[in-house]
Each structure stands twice: as structure tokens, then as C-alpha cells.
Design a protein around this motif. Sequence first.
Motif, PDB file in Angstrom:
ATOM      1  N   GLY A  55       0.805  -1.214   0.000  1.00  0.00           N
ATOM      2  CA  GLY A  55       0.000   0.000   0.000  1.00  0.00           C
ATOM      3  C   GLY A  55       0.836   1.261   0.000  1.00  0.00           C
ATOM      4  O   GLY A  55       0.394   2.324   0.447  1.00  0.00           O
ATOM      5  N   GLU A  56       2.043   1.163  -0.570  1.00  0.00           N
ATOM      6  CA  GLU A  56       3.002   2.267  -0.467  1.00  0.00           C
ATOM      7  C   GLU A  56       2.620   3.509  -1.250  1.00  0.00           C
ATOM      8  O   GLU A  56       3.122   4.603  -0.983  1.00  0.00           O
ATOM      9  CB  GLU A  56       4.393   1.781  -0.911  1.00  0.00           C
ATOM     10  N   ALA A  57       1.708   3.364  -2.219  1.00  0.00           N
ATOM     11  CA  ALA A  57       1.283   4.516  -3.011  1.00  0.00           C
ATOM     12  C   ALA A  57      -0.058   5.079  -2.525  1.00  0.00           C
ATOM     13  O   ALA A  57      -0.662   5.896  -3.218  1.00  0.00           O
ATOM     14  CB  ALA A  57       1.180   4.131  -4.485  1.00  0.00           C
ATOM     15  N   GLY A  58      -0.465   4.673  -1.331  1.00  0.00           N
ATOM     16  CA  GLY A  58      -1.805   5.024  -0.871  1.00  0.00           C
ATOM     17  C   GLY A  58      -1.924   6.309  -0.083  1.00  0.00           C
ATOM     18  O   GLY A  58      -3.031   6.721   0.270  1.00  0.00           O
ATOM     19  N   ILE A  59      -0.802   6.962   0.225  1.00  0.00           N
ATOM     20  CA  ILE A  59      -0.846   8.202   0.997  1.00  0.00           C
ATOM     21  C   ILE A  59      -0.146   9.287   0.182  1.00  0.00           C
ATOM     22  O   ILE A  59       1.081   9.275   0.022  1.00  0.00           O
ATOM     23  CB  ILE A  59      -0.172   8.032   2.373  1.00  0.00           C
ATOM     24  N   ARG A  60      -0.892  10.231  -0.329  1.00  0.00           N
ATOM     25  CA  ARG A  60      -0.356  11.227  -1.253  1.00  0.00           C
ATOM     26  C   ARG A  60       0.729  12.090  -0.614  1.00  0.00           C
ATOM     27  O   ARG A  60       1.634  12.577  -1.292  1.00  0.00           O
ATOM     28  CB  ARG A  60      -1.482  12.128  -1.770  1.00  0.00           C
ATOM     29  N   THR A  61       0.629  12.307   0.687  1.00  0.00           N
ATOM     30  CA  THR A  61       1.555  13.210   1.368  1.00  0.00           C
ATOM     31  C   THR A  61       2.768  12.491   1.958  1.00  0.00           C
ATOM     32  O   THR A  61       3.574  13.106   2.658  1.00  0.00           O
ATOM     33  CB  THR A  61       0.825  13.952   2.498  1.00  0.00           C
ATOM     34  N   GLU A  97       2.878  -1.902   9.256  1.00  0.00           N
ATOM     35  CA  GLU A  97       2.753  -1.954  10.710  1.00  0.00           C
ATOM     36  C   GLU A  97       1.306  -1.735  11.137  1.00  0.00           C
ATOM     37  O   GLU A  97       0.808  -2.397  12.054  1.00  0.00           O
ATOM     38  CB  GLU A  97       3.662  -0.906  11.355  1.00  0.00           C
ATOM     39  N   GLU A  98       0.611  -0.818  10.481  1.00  0.00           N
ATOM     40  CA  GLU A  98      -0.805  -0.609  10.796  1.00  0.00           C
ATOM     41  C   GLU A  98      -1.613  -1.869  10.485  1.00  0.00           C
ATOM     42  O   GLU A  98      -2.548  -2.213  11.227  1.00  0.00           O
ATOM     43  CB  GLU A  98      -1.342   0.595  10.015  1.00  0.00           C
ATOM     44  N   GLN A  99      -1.235  -2.584   9.420  1.00  0.00           N
ATOM     45  CA  GLN A  99      -1.946  -3.817   9.095  1.00  0.00           C
ATOM     46  C   GLN A  99      -1.705  -4.884  10.148  1.00  0.00           C
ATOM     47  O   GLN A  99      -2.612  -5.646  10.486  1.00  0.00           O
ATOM     48  CB  GLN A  99      -1.525  -4.332   7.721  1.00  0.00           C
ATOM     49  N   ARG A 100      -0.494  -4.938  10.687  1.00  0.00           N
ATOM     50  CA  ARG A 100      -0.228  -5.909  11.753  1.00  0.00           C
ATOM     51  C   ARG A 100      -1.113  -5.628  12.971  1.00  0.00           C
ATOM     52  O   ARG A 100      -1.631  -6.570  13.592  1.00  0.00           O
ATOM     53  CB  ARG A 100       1.259  -5.885  12.127  1.00  0.00           C
ATOM     54  N   HIS A 153       6.010   9.730   1.104  1.00  0.00           N
ATOM     55  CA  HIS A 153       6.761   9.020   0.067  1.00  0.00           C
ATOM     56  C   HIS A 153       6.564   7.506   0.234  1.00  0.00           C
ATOM     57  O   HIS A 153       6.510   6.998   1.362  1.00  0.00           O
ATOM     58  CB  HIS A 153       8.251   9.357   0.168  1.00  0.00           C
ATOM     59  N   PRO A 154       6.466   6.791  -0.873  1.00  0.00           N
ATOM     60  CA  PRO A 154       6.250   5.336  -0.785  1.00  0.00           C
ATOM     61  C   PRO A 154       7.264   4.613   0.092  1.00  0.00           C
ATOM     62  O   PRO A 154       6.907   3.634   0.768  1.00  0.00           O
ATOM     63  CB  PRO A 154       6.351   4.889  -2.243  1.00  0.00           C
ATOM     64  N   SER A 155       8.508   5.047   0.117  1.00  0.00           N
ATOM     65  CA  SER A 155       9.515   4.375   0.928  1.00  0.00           C
ATOM     66  C   SER A 155       9.206   4.479   2.414  1.00  0.00           C
ATOM     67  O   SER A 155       9.619   3.629   3.203  1.00  0.00           O
ATOM     68  CB  SER A 155      10.895   4.967   0.651  1.00  0.00           C
ATOM     69  N   GLU A 156       8.478   5.518   2.793  1.00  0.00           N
ATOM     70  CA  GLU A 156       8.053   5.681   4.179  1.00  0.00           C
ATOM     71  C   GLU A 156       6.676   5.075   4.401  1.00  0.00           C
ATOM     72  O   GLU A 156       6.422   4.440   5.438  1.00  0.00           O
ATOM     73  CB  GLU A 156       8.023   7.163   4.546  1.00  0.00           C
ATOM     74  N   ALA A 157       5.793   5.264   3.426  1.00  0.00           N
ATOM     75  CA  ALA A 157       4.405   4.810   3.591  1.00  0.00           C
ATOM     76  C   ALA A 157       4.296   3.295   3.674  1.00  0.00           C
ATOM     77  O   ALA A 157       3.492   2.769   4.449  1.00  0.00           O
ATOM     78  CB  ALA A 157       3.546   5.332   2.441  1.00  0.00           C
ATOM     79  N   ALA A 170      -2.412   6.451  10.031  1.00  0.00           N
ATOM     80  CA  ALA A 170      -1.740   7.335   9.077  1.00  0.00           C
ATOM     81  C   ALA A 170      -2.531   7.448   7.781  1.00  0.00           C
ATOM     82  O   ALA A 170      -2.614   8.533   7.181  1.00  0.00           O
ATOM     83  CB  ALA A 170      -0.333   6.816   8.782  1.00  0.00           C
ATOM     84  N   TYR A 171      -3.117   6.352   7.374  1.00  0.00           N
ATOM     85  CA  TYR A 171      -3.923   6.362   6.151  1.00  0.00           C
ATOM     86  C   TYR A 171      -5.109   7.306   6.283  1.00  0.00           C
ATOM     87  O   TYR A 171      -5.392   8.108   5.396  1.00  0.00           O
ATOM     88  CB  TYR A 171      -4.385   4.937   5.854  1.00  0.00           C
ATOM     89  N   PHE A 172      -5.791   7.241   7.420  1.00  0.00           N
ATOM     90  CA  PHE A 172      -6.968   8.075   7.604  1.00  0.00           C
ATOM     91  C   PHE A 172      -6.621   9.531   7.898  1.00  0.00           C
ATOM     92  O   PHE A 172      -7.417  10.428   7.608  1.00  0.00           O
ATOM     93  CB  PHE A 172      -7.865   7.501   8.701  1.00  0.00           C
ATOM     94  N   GLU A 173      -5.442   9.774   8.447  1.00  0.00           N
ATOM     95  CA  GLU A 173      -5.007  11.158   8.628  1.00  0.00           C
ATOM     96  C   GLU A 173      -4.889  11.873   7.285  1.00  0.00           C
ATOM     97  O   GLU A 173      -5.095  13.085   7.193  1.00  0.00           O
ATOM     98  CB  GLU A 173      -3.668  11.192   9.362  1.00  0.00           C
TER      99      GLU A 173
END
Length: 237
Positions: free
Chosen positions: A59-65, A77-80, A67-71, A205-208
Motif C-alpha cells: 500500500g506504499e502509493a496510498g498516501i499522497r503526502t 505496521e498498521e496492518q499488523r 513518500h512510498p519508501s516511508e508509507a 496514518a492512512y486516515f489522517e
Amino acid sequence: MMSPDDRTPENLPVFDSSGMSRVLVVVAHPDDAEYGLSCAVNRWTRSGIEVSYLLLTHGEAGIRTMHPSEAGPVRAEEQRRACAAVGVSDLAILDHPDGMMEPSMQLRRDIAERIRIVQPDTVVTANFDVEAYGGFNQADHRVAGLAAVDAVSAADNPWVFTDLELKPHKVSRILIHGAAAPTHRIELEEEDVQAGITSLAAHEAYFEALPDHPKPEPFIRSMVEPHGLMIRVQDLR
């Protein structure tokens, strides 16, 4: 047989999970299983059914704000945490590209490999129609769902993906969450609904990054109350 006009939530038959012992959930992204399905997962795990998750991307491209390497690591971790909320400890995440998944033999092979490893009697995936959820279905969802269905057949064929050196495995049933024409419903108790709400809320983080997204509690309740979770069942036995 029930006609399409008769398929209302209150008269769909209740799904009988008594024949299930091991389930593999196959979805494209972190959070895909948390839109109602995780309520059913909680019901299964607390009854002793083993449930494993296979995510095809981080899901690395799922947060526009972000970068995928961070997302990617954040969303994993959120999925865990989302899995832990509903009693799931077996989580595998593959490295297919988020937002750019394509139907490929490699994707089918990866899912078939996981099926042969986990040996589930039931595979669960999400709606893979072109139109779904009130609009056009996201491309990764379409690719993931169809690949999961195709991989079920491939996993059972001894002459397909022989390089895996894993014994073929036959799945007994496929469940499609969010199907346009559901055939069954899964009855839920309040603790299952609460667990599902907690699992969705784990994606902080996704919902933020989506301030207009509905809050987890009313959103989940709107999907599963009062009749339970609607699914399509394909019996393969």
C-alpha cells in the motif's frame, strides 16, 4: 433457487462456517480487509478457525503526502495491528507495486504458492467487478480478486507451477466480500463488530491523509447492521 429480485439481506441464508478450519484472505492493500470483512474474521478466529492474510502490496502509493519508501512500512505496521485486533497472527505481504498491479502469471504463482503453504479450506477475496461500491472499482482490487480466484484453480493442479516443489492443494470454497450479488450473510455479534471497528481504526496514518473519510465506528456499523456481512459463496467441492 433464489432469484436476484429476492436477494435482500434479511432473506439471504446464513453462511454455515462449521466446515471451515483454515482460511486465507487475499487482498491487494493494507485496509482492504477492514471494511466489514474483519468483523467476520473475528467471529471465525474466536470460534477456533485459523485465519491467514495475504496482502499483495504494501500500500506504499496510498498516501499522497508520504513518500512510498516511508508509507509502505507504516502501512504494513498498521496492518499488523489491524490483524491483531481480530485474532490474526499470520500476515504475509508481497512486493507487487501498489497502484500498478497487472494480471500476470507471476502474481497468480505467488498466490498459488501461498495457498499451497497455508493449505486453507476457504479462500476469501474482495469484489473484482469493474463497477463496485457505488463507482468504478480500483484497478488493484480488480486484479487481486481475479488473480486470487485463478490461483485457487492453479494451486490444485499438479502440472501448474511445478517449480514451487509444493504439493497441490484443493480449496473447498471461495468467499467474495462485497459481491454485487451476494448469496449468503454472516451473522455477527457485538464483539465482532467492535473488533472490526478497532481493526479499521488501526490504519491511523492512512486516515489522517483522508480527513473526509467516515469515522470507523459509524462506517462499519452501516455496513454490517442489522443483518450481518453480505458475501458470495462459491462451493468447489
